[in-house]
Enzyme design. Structure first.
Site, PDB file in Angstrom:
ATOM      1  N   GLU A 103      -3.579  -5.970   0.831  1.00  0.00           N
ATOM      2  CA  GLU A 103      -4.540  -5.118   1.530  1.00  0.00           C
ATOM      3  C   GLU A 103      -5.484  -5.905   2.433  1.00  0.00           C
ATOM      4  O   GLU A 103      -5.737  -5.511   3.573  1.00  0.00           O
ATOM      5  CB  GLU A 103      -5.365  -4.315   0.512  1.00  0.00           C
ATOM      6  CG  GLU A 103      -4.603  -3.209  -0.196  1.00  0.00           C
ATOM      7  CD  GLU A 103      -4.324  -2.023   0.711  1.00  0.00           C
ATOM      8  OE1 GLU A 103      -4.884  -1.971   1.824  1.00  0.00           O
ATOM      9  OE2 GLU A 103      -3.544  -1.150   0.309  1.00  0.00           O
ATOM     10  N   SER A 104      -6.037  -6.987   1.911  1.00  0.00           N
ATOM     11  CA  SER A 104      -7.105  -7.674   2.646  1.00  0.00           C
ATOM     12  C   SER A 104      -6.954  -9.184   2.712  1.00  0.00           C
ATOM     13  O   SER A 104      -7.754  -9.843   3.381  1.00  0.00           O
ATOM     14  CB  SER A 104      -8.456  -7.355   1.990  1.00  0.00           C
ATOM     15  OG  SER A 104      -8.510  -7.935   0.686  1.00  0.00           O
TER      16      SER A 104
END
Length: 241
Positions: free
Chosen positions: A134-135
């Site tokens: 995700e990040s």
């Protein structure tokens, strides 16, 4: 109204969306969650729980969908509190609070993931794999669609999960894990479908009756599972030494 209540209580399918309640309610789910919502609606064998974000009017787009059979109790509350999700008690040590501008250390990240995983009975390595996909572990990551933080929570989802600040790592991980738990419950612990729903939304998974044919979503699911398997293989090798 009688038809709606019957469908809600026994999980029977109904042909149309029918309103169940407008008053503020506290809904308890089988997995231990306690969710505050402003209203509910039955949609087939599912129930939509609607929320209100701070400073924003009620919206038909701000909802969470759960299986009707997963609801064990509904209680009317006196006022509409801030949306919150209660988690089951855990004996795992609470993570150390991490300041807004400080990236968590490896140990702090481990503590937060272990705490969230224990609270929701989700493998810590799966959570770590989601964070990586995700990040990349960036606390202040923001996507082009507005998703924020380590587990890239959209504002509406963050609010529904009781997250006040998506850039606070411990809150983001707690909220992201709670939402992933809902997706795992919805899709009967099918990890691929839960991950697809986390990425593209449960509506897309339901519409295509499986992982949606979106390049981004399919790549995302494969990336998370690949990272999860890599972590497990590394752990196996380490134990063998």
């Amino acid at each position: 109204m009688a038809l709606c209540l019957k469908a809600f209580a026994f999980g029977l399918a109904v042909a149309a969306v029918c309103p169940l309640a407008r008053a503020a309610e506290h809904v308890t789910l089988k997995n231990g969650f306690g969710v505050d919502c402003v209203r509910r609606e039955a949609v087939g064998d599912k129930v939509r729980l609607y929320f209100v974000e701070k400073g924003k009017p009620d919206s038909d787009e701000n909802y969470m969908e759960v299986a009707a059979e997963s609801v064990v109790r509904v209680e009317t509350v006196a006022d509409v509190p801030d949306p919150v999700v209660e988690v089951k008690a855990t004996e795992v040590k609470a993570p150390t609070a991490v300041t807004l501008m400080t990236a968590p250390t490896r140990e702090e990240m481990h503590e937060m993931l272990a705490h969230a995983g224990a609270a929701h009975n989700i493998d810590e390595d799966l959570l770590a794999s989601v964070v990586r996909a995700e990040s990349g572990g960036q606390v202040r990551a923001v996507s082009r669609t507005g998703a924020q933080g380590l587990m890239q929570l959209m504002p509406g989802t963050a609010s529904a999960m009781g997250v006040e600040d998506s850039f606070r790592p411990e809150q983001n991980i707690s909220g992201g894990t709670a939402y992933l738990d809902l997706m795992l419950t919805r899709y009967h612990d099918n990890v691929a479908l839960a991950l697809a729903a986390y990425n593209a939304g449960p509506g897309a998974v339901d519409r295509y009756h499986g992982v949606p044919p979106f390049r981004e979503t399919r790549a995302y699911v494969a990336r998370v599972i690949r990272e999860f398997n890599r972590r497990k293989q590394m752990a196996t090798v380490a134990q063998a030494r």
